[in-house]
Design an enzyme around this catalytic site. Structure first.
Site, PDB file in Angstrom:
ATOM      1  N   ASP A 261       0.816  -1.217   0.000  1.00 22.44           N
ATOM      2  CA  ASP A 261       0.000   0.000   0.000  1.00 22.44           C
ATOM      3  C   ASP A 261       0.851   1.269   0.000  1.00 22.44           C
ATOM      4  O   ASP A 261       0.359   2.352   0.313  1.00 22.44           O
ATOM      5  CB  ASP A 261      -0.903   0.020   1.238  1.00 22.44           C
ATOM      6  CG  ASP A 261      -2.148  -0.842   1.076  1.00 22.44           C
ATOM      7  OD1 ASP A 261      -2.351  -1.388  -0.026  1.00 22.44           O
ATOM      8  OD2 ASP A 261      -2.914  -0.985   2.054  1.00 22.44           O
TER       9      ASP A 261
ATOM     10  N   ASP B 108      -6.307  -7.930  14.154  1.00 21.01           N
ATOM     11  CA  ASP B 108      -5.874  -9.277  14.532  1.00 21.01           C
ATOM     12  C   ASP B 108      -6.653  -9.791  15.752  1.00 21.01           C
ATOM     13  O   ASP B 108      -7.110 -10.927  15.786  1.00 21.01           O
ATOM     14  CB  ASP B 108      -4.362  -9.302  14.803  1.00 21.01           C
ATOM     15  CG  ASP B 108      -3.883  -8.132  15.663  1.00 21.01           C
ATOM     16  OD1 ASP B 108      -4.725  -7.331  16.141  1.00 21.01           O
ATOM     17  OD2 ASP B 108      -2.662  -7.997  15.856  1.00 21.01           O
TER      18      ASP B 108
ATOM     19  N   ASP C  86       9.111  -5.921   9.601  1.00 25.33           N
ATOM     20  CA  ASP C  86      10.304  -5.984  10.440  1.00 25.33           C
ATOM     21  C   ASP C  86      10.562  -7.383  10.996  1.00 25.33           C
ATOM     22  O   ASP C  86      11.424  -7.555  11.859  1.00 25.33           O
ATOM     23  CB  ASP C  86      10.207  -4.981  11.594  1.00 25.33           C
ATOM     24  CG  ASP C  86       8.908  -5.121  12.386  1.00 25.33           C
ATOM     25  OD1 ASP C  86       7.906  -5.566  11.808  1.00 25.33           O
ATOM     26  OD2 ASP C  86       8.891  -4.761  13.576  1.00 25.33           O
TER      27      ASP C  86
ATOM     28  N   ASP D   8       4.811  -9.037   9.284  1.00 26.51           N
ATOM     29  CA  ASP D   8       5.038  -7.606   9.127  1.00 26.51           C
ATOM     30  C   ASP D   8       6.444  -7.372   8.602  1.00 26.51           C
ATOM     31  O   ASP D   8       7.302  -8.266   8.615  1.00 26.51           O
ATOM     32  CB  ASP D   8       4.845  -6.891  10.473  1.00 26.51           C
ATOM     33  CG  ASP D   8       3.376  -6.727  10.838  1.00 26.51           C
ATOM     34  OD1 ASP D   8       2.510  -6.971   9.971  1.00 26.51           O
ATOM     35  OD2 ASP D   8       3.083  -6.364  11.997  1.00 26.51           O
TER      36      ASP D   8
END
Length: 496
Positions: free
Chosen positions: A93, A241, A150, A148
């Site tokens: 995005d 989540d 990281d 994610d």
């Protein structure tokens, strides 16, 4: 006397709620210790048999990840899993120059035979939840692993997690987060400390007794059928989540938590990044309490004890509001204690609530000992870390209380991502990160004022009391003074 009575009532209720939460943590500790002794008898897939290897889709939801995007893609490309049973979706995005560099990197990876797609949306509706839902429409996998930007899963990660889905009732397999930059600073150490408590004490303690746990947004795998059965991803809370986790478990899907499978990740190294993460998590928790409370209470599929633990789980972030109320009211309480001698018994009774701190101390020590081992050296390190953590957590209590209140009253806000840095050692610098905000918020000014307020509380310890001083709240006010001072000065220097 009306004002004094109101202060005493609010103060007492907040202390009672904190004690209730502490007792729930103690129950989770007992669950955790019994679970550690139990053997896992789960039936698992035999991935050495090609007929049992299921198709897996890895989803990587990303947004403007200049500093970690290359590292993420290179790491995921190392995943040890049959290439004909694996696809990777980069749900991008982004709105900056990383769109081009990511596309180029993906094209290079495709040449190695990797099935990897660069999926772009016209708009960011639903934010992360919207991106995951969009990718799910065309996902080929029966199972959906999510990371994610990281996170750095090890090559054998899928082989450690996918086998547990042989049990057709399991909808999610969640792994424990590791911390590649745990020792970077005091800030990263206390974040790691808090997350370790969640991923050992809470996740194991709840999961071992069949209570609700949550997929942590990353480093886990969903059964695609579970996502669809639970109603798919929804973007009406900041913690999509937690939302989907509860909807799935209310429909009787089981979650499997793997404490022994660690997925390394990077902790925020700047307080402004930690602020945005804390705000999102705490507001999202309160939003999900509003959304899920009645569904949990009225469910006929779960036991009363699971309902209680579920409600306390959803109210986790609201503990910050209780701590903040106790902190703010503790100084007026000093005056009330000194002025109204007939209330002395009440204050003797209230000293019982130091039990909350003792319970937290014991619970977190058991967690810390499991990870680092016992011994005097580790115990003294733990004592320092525990009180440092509590001080700084209280320093965040204003910021997090605002998030909680906004969540409970239904105030909507954007999904603010946590900036990533690609920092793992002291040699690396976060300065110059283009995603950091450059202005000081009003909250920081109030935090500075609260530092002075609790400094005044320290002074009052010497100034009030019939015997020339009242030091009962001195340690509490000292931690608050240090905590708000740390958050205030760190926020100024990192330009929140």
């Amino acid at each position: 006397m009306i004002l004094e009575t109101l202060i005493i009532v609010v103060y007492t209720i907040a202390l009672l709620l904190i004690l209730l939460y502490a007792l729930a943590q103690l129950n989770l500790l007992f669950n955790y210790l019994s679970a550690r002794k139990a053997k896992d008898s789960s039936e698992i897939f035999d991935l050495s048999n090609p007929d049992e290897v299921p198709f897996v889709t890895i989803q990587l939801p990303v947004y403007n990840e200049m500093y970690v995007m290359e590292r993420l893609l290179d790491n995921i490309a190392l995943m040890d899993y049959p290439k004909d049973k694996l696809e990777i979706q980069v749900l991008d995005d982004s709105t900056d120059e990383t769109v081009i560099t990511t596309a180029q990197h993906i094209e290079q990876l495709k040449k190695t035979g990797l099935d990897i797609q660069h999926i772009r949306r016209v708009d960011r509706s639903g934010f992360k939840a919207g991106a995951l839902k969009e990718g799910l429409k065309i996902a080929k996998g029966e199972y959906i692993a999510i990371f994610d930007a990281d996170f750095l899963p090890k090559p054998n990660w899928l082989k450690q997690t996918i086998p547990y889905f042989k049990d057709e009732e399991i909808g999610v397999v969640q792994t424990r987060w590791g911390h590649i930059n745990r020792n970077y600073s005091i800030l990263t150490k206390i974040q790691a400390f808090a997350l370790d408590a969640h991923f050992t004490l809470e996740q194991v303690g709840r999961n071992s007794k069949g209570h609700f746990i949550n997929f942590n947004g990353t480093a886990g795998v969903w059964r695609k059928a579970c996502i669809l059965d639970a109603g798919n991803w929804e973007g009406d809370t900041l913690t999509e989540d937690l939302d989907l986790s509860y909807r799935a478990q209310l429909k009787n899907w089981k979650f499997k938590y793997l404490e022994d499978v660690e997925t390394p990740a990077e902790l925020p190294v700047v307080i402004s990044a930690a602020r945005s993460q804390q705000f999102r998590w705490n507001k999202g928790g309160a939003e999900n309490f509003r959304k899920m409370m009645w569904r949990v209470l009225t469910s006929k599929n779960i036991s009363p004890k699971t309902k209680l633990h579920g409600l306390l789980h959803l109210l986790n972030s609201t503990m910050f509001l209780n701590v903040f109320l106790v902190a703010i009211l503790s100084i007026p309480m000093l005056y009330i204690k000194n002025e109204y001698a007939h209330l002395r018994f009440y204050f003797y009774f209230m000293s019982f609530f130091v039990m909350s701190t003792i319970i937290f101390f014991v619970c977190y020590w058991m967690m810390y000992r499991e990870i680092y081992g016992a011994g005097f050296k580790n115990f003294f390190s733990y004592v320092f870390l525990f009180f440092t953590f509590f001080s700084i957590a209280m320093g965040f209590s204003l910021h997090n209380s605002i998030a909680v209140i906004e969540g409970h009253i239904g105030k909507r806000s954007e999904f603010i991502r946590t900036p990533k840095f690609n920092i793992s050692s002291l040699k690396d610098s976060w300065k110059g990160n283009k995603y950091l905000r450059k202005k000081v918020s009003m909250n920081v000014i109030f935090e500075g004022a609260l530092m002075l307020y609790f400094g005044f509380g320290l002074y009052l310890a010497f100034a009030v009391g019939d015997q020339g001083g009242d030091f009962g709240l001195f340690p509490f006010h000292l931690m608050l003074f240090v905590g708000f001072g740390y958050v205030f000065f760190q926020s100024l220097t990192s330009k929140v």
